[in-house]
Scaffold this motif. Structure first.
Motif, PDB file in Angstrom:
ATOM      1  N   LEU A 280       0.984  -1.374   0.150  1.00  0.00           N
ATOM      2  CA  LEU A 280       0.361  -0.105  -0.012  1.00  0.00           C
ATOM      3  C   LEU A 280       0.684   1.198  -0.031  1.00  0.00           C
ATOM      4  CD1 LEU A 280      -2.240  -1.141   2.558  1.00  0.00           C
ATOM      5  CD2 LEU A 280      -2.935  -1.340  -0.180  1.00  0.00           C
ATOM      6  N   ASP A 281       2.211   0.987   0.108  1.00  0.00           N
ATOM      7  CA  ASP A 281       3.151   2.536   0.022  1.00  0.00           C
ATOM      8  C   ASP A 281       2.981   3.189   1.315  1.00  0.00           C
ATOM      9  OD1 ASP A 281       5.383   4.069  -1.135  1.00  0.00           O
ATOM     10  OD2 ASP A 281       4.278   4.999  -2.205  1.00  0.00           O
ATOM     11  N   ILE A 282       2.797   2.632   2.323  1.00  0.00           N
ATOM     12  CA  ILE A 282       2.832   3.206   3.809  1.00  0.00           C
ATOM     13  C   ILE A 282       3.846   2.744   4.759  1.00  0.00           C
ATOM     14  CG2 ILE A 282       1.197   3.245   5.809  1.00  0.00           C
ATOM     15  CD1 ILE A 282      -0.766   2.553   4.234  1.00  0.00           C
ATOM     16  N   ASP A 283       4.528   4.546   4.732  1.00  0.00           N
ATOM     17  CA  ASP A 283       5.043   3.586   6.080  1.00  0.00           C
ATOM     18  C   ASP A 283       4.597   3.395   7.540  1.00  0.00           C
ATOM     19  OD1 ASP A 283       7.607   4.651   8.262  1.00  0.00           O
ATOM     20  OD2 ASP A 283       8.131   6.291   6.840  1.00  0.00           O
ATOM     21  N   PRO A 284       5.446   2.641   7.517  1.00  0.00           N
ATOM     22  CA  PRO A 284       4.942   1.743   8.859  1.00  0.00           C
ATOM     23  C   PRO A 284       5.252   2.598  10.231  1.00  0.00           C
ATOM     24  CG  PRO A 284       7.136   0.497   8.259  1.00  0.00           C
ATOM     25  CD  PRO A 284       6.820   1.496   7.458  1.00  0.00           C
ATOM     26  N   ARG A 285       6.622   3.237  10.198  1.00  0.00           N
ATOM     27  CA  ARG A 285       6.414   4.269  11.630  1.00  0.00           C
ATOM     28  C   ARG A 285       5.527   5.690  11.800  1.00  0.00           C
ATOM     29  NH1 ARG A 285      12.461   6.492   9.084  1.00  0.00           N
ATOM     30  NH2 ARG A 285      10.117   6.923   7.291  1.00  0.00           N
ATOM     31  N   GLY A 286       4.576   5.945  11.009  1.00  0.00           N
ATOM     32  CA  GLY A 286       3.671   6.035  11.069  1.00  0.00           C
ATOM     33  C   GLY A 286       2.498   6.040  10.971  1.00  0.00           C
ATOM     34  N   VAL A 287       2.102   4.580  12.065  1.00  0.00           N
ATOM     35  CA  VAL A 287       0.425   3.990  11.666  1.00  0.00           C
ATOM     36  C   VAL A 287       0.423   3.162  12.422  1.00  0.00           C
ATOM     37  CG1 VAL A 287       0.349   4.259   9.026  1.00  0.00           C
ATOM     38  CG2 VAL A 287       1.157   1.742   9.902  1.00  0.00           C
ATOM     39  N   ALA A 288      -0.210   3.652  13.227  1.00  0.00           N
ATOM     40  CA  ALA A 288      -1.304   2.019  14.371  1.00  0.00           C
ATOM     41  C   ALA A 288      -2.581   0.877  13.145  1.00  0.00           C
ATOM     42  CB  ALA A 288      -1.975   2.823  15.272  1.00  0.00           C
ATOM     43  N   VAL A 289      -1.789  -0.472  13.779  1.00  0.00           N
ATOM     44  CA  VAL A 289      -2.485  -1.522  12.555  1.00  0.00           C
ATOM     45  C   VAL A 289      -3.358  -2.118  13.688  1.00  0.00           C
ATOM     46  CG1 VAL A 289      -2.348  -3.582  11.385  1.00  0.00           C
ATOM     47  CG2 VAL A 289      -0.763  -1.136  11.139  1.00  0.00           C
ATOM     48  N   GLU A 290      -4.706  -2.366  13.871  1.00  0.00           N
ATOM     49  CA  GLU A 290      -5.716  -3.131  14.044  1.00  0.00           C
ATOM     50  C   GLU A 290      -5.839  -4.442  13.167  1.00  0.00           C
ATOM     51  OE1 GLU A 290     -10.201  -2.657  14.794  1.00  0.00           O
ATOM     52  OE2 GLU A 290      -9.265  -2.482  16.824  1.00  0.00           O
ATOM     53  N   HIS A 291      -5.751  -5.977  13.918  1.00  0.00           N
ATOM     54  CA  HIS A 291      -6.229  -6.564  12.980  1.00  0.00           C
ATOM     55  C   HIS A 291      -6.610  -7.487  13.794  1.00  0.00           C
ATOM     56  CE1 HIS A 291      -4.736 -11.229  11.533  1.00  0.00           C
ATOM     57  NE2 HIS A 291      -5.420 -10.775  10.631  1.00  0.00           N
ATOM     58  N   ASN A 292      -7.966  -7.739  13.235  1.00  0.00           N
ATOM     59  CA  ASN A 292      -9.298  -9.030  13.955  1.00  0.00           C
ATOM     60  C   ASN A 292      -9.798  -8.820  15.079  1.00  0.00           C
ATOM     61  OD1 ASN A 292      -9.412 -10.542  11.652  1.00  0.00           O
ATOM     62  ND2 ASN A 292      -8.108 -11.867  11.898  1.00  0.00           N
ATOM     63  N   LEU A 293      -9.609  -7.063  14.965  1.00  0.00           N
ATOM     64  CA  LEU A 293      -9.875  -5.851  16.733  1.00  0.00           C
ATOM     65  C   LEU A 293      -8.748  -6.054  17.772  1.00  0.00           C
ATOM     66  CD1 LEU A 293     -13.335  -7.177  16.634  1.00  0.00           C
ATOM     67  CD2 LEU A 293     -13.065  -5.616  15.607  1.00  0.00           C
TER      68      LEU A 293
ATOM     69  N   VAL B 296      -2.125 -11.949   7.168  1.00  0.00           N
ATOM     70  CA  VAL B 296      -3.286 -11.145   6.938  1.00  0.00           C
ATOM     71  C   VAL B 296      -3.854 -12.502   6.029  1.00  0.00           C
ATOM     72  CG1 VAL B 296      -4.273  -9.267   5.770  1.00  0.00           C
ATOM     73  CG2 VAL B 296      -2.394  -8.723   7.488  1.00  0.00           C
ATOM     74  N   ARG B 297      -5.179 -12.894   6.732  1.00  0.00           N
ATOM     75  CA  ARG B 297      -5.372 -14.299   5.387  1.00  0.00           C
ATOM     76  C   ARG B 297      -6.982 -13.338   5.237  1.00  0.00           C
ATOM     77  NH1 ARG B 297      -2.689 -19.104   5.401  1.00  0.00           N
ATOM     78  NH2 ARG B 297      -0.864 -19.398   6.786  1.00  0.00           N
ATOM     79  N   SER B 298      -7.065 -14.317   4.400  1.00  0.00           N
ATOM     80  CA  SER B 298      -9.029 -14.095   3.696  1.00  0.00           C
ATOM     81  C   SER B 298      -9.856 -14.199   4.803  1.00  0.00           C
ATOM     82  CB  SER B 298      -8.788 -15.238   2.749  1.00  0.00           C
ATOM     83  OG  SER B 298     -10.278 -14.773   2.462  1.00  0.00           O
ATOM     84  N   GLY B 299     -10.182 -13.039   4.421  1.00  0.00           N
ATOM     85  CA  GLY B 299     -11.946 -12.222   5.837  1.00  0.00           C
ATOM     86  C   GLY B 299     -11.251 -11.945   6.793  1.00  0.00           C
ATOM     87  N   ASP B 300      -9.792 -11.505   7.461  1.00  0.00           N
ATOM     88  CA  ASP B 300      -9.129 -10.701   8.106  1.00  0.00           C
ATOM     89  C   ASP B 300      -9.803  -9.249   7.900  1.00  0.00           C
ATOM     90  OD1 ASP B 300      -8.244 -12.776   8.999  1.00  0.00           O
ATOM     91  OD2 ASP B 300      -6.456 -12.432   8.898  1.00  0.00           O
ATOM     92  N   GLN B 301     -10.003  -9.075   9.138  1.00  0.00           N
ATOM     93  CA  GLN B 301     -10.177  -7.253   9.143  1.00  0.00           C
ATOM     94  C   GLN B 301      -8.880  -6.975   9.982  1.00  0.00           C
ATOM     95  OE1 GLN B 301     -13.673  -6.374  11.806  1.00  0.00           O
ATOM     96  NE2 GLN B 301     -14.846  -7.983  10.649  1.00  0.00           N
ATOM     97  N   VAL B 302      -8.348  -5.606   8.904  1.00  0.00           N
ATOM     98  CA  VAL B 302      -7.414  -4.690   8.788  1.00  0.00           C
ATOM     99  C   VAL B 302      -8.110  -3.478   9.102  1.00  0.00           C
ATOM    100  CG1 VAL B 302      -5.326  -4.243   8.562  1.00  0.00           C
ATOM    101  CG2 VAL B 302      -5.828  -6.435   8.094  1.00  0.00           C
ATOM    102  N   GLU B 303      -7.274  -2.828  10.249  1.00  0.00           N
ATOM    103  CA  GLU B 303      -7.651  -1.252  10.129  1.00  0.00           C
ATOM    104  C   GLU B 303      -6.289  -0.382  10.412  1.00  0.00           C
ATOM    105  OE1 GLU B 303     -10.212   0.826  10.005  1.00  0.00           O
ATOM    106  OE2 GLU B 303     -11.911  -0.755   9.392  1.00  0.00           O
TER     107      GLU B 303
END
Length: 66
Positions: free
Chosen positions: A25-38, A51-58
């Motif tokens: 996604l061309d996103i710098d990991p130093r500037g983000v917070a990630v939520e994976h499956n809540l 990250v697999r099929s059906g997962d939720q990522v914010e």
């Protein structure tokens, strides 16, 4: 495979780690917070969390200001 990315359907060719997804996604990991499956993923877990099929990522960008 299809995931939910920031509330929208997003297609991936194969399972990816969070680090690989951010690179795709061309996103710098130093500037983000990630939520994976809540669950918040700490930056040290970006390379090992897959990250697999059906997962939720914010992905939330940090914004500076004053």
């Amino acid at each position: 495979m299809r995931i939910i990315l920031n509330g929208d359907s997003y297609d991936l060719a194969e399972p990816l780690t969070i680090s690989q997804l951010l690179a795709t996604l061309d996103i710098d990991p130093r500037g983000v917070a990630v939520e994976h499956n809540l669950l918040i993923v700490k930056r040290v877990g970006f390379d090992s969390t897959e990250v697999r099929s059906g997962d939720q990522v914010e992905i939330v960008n940090f914004v500076g200001g004053g």
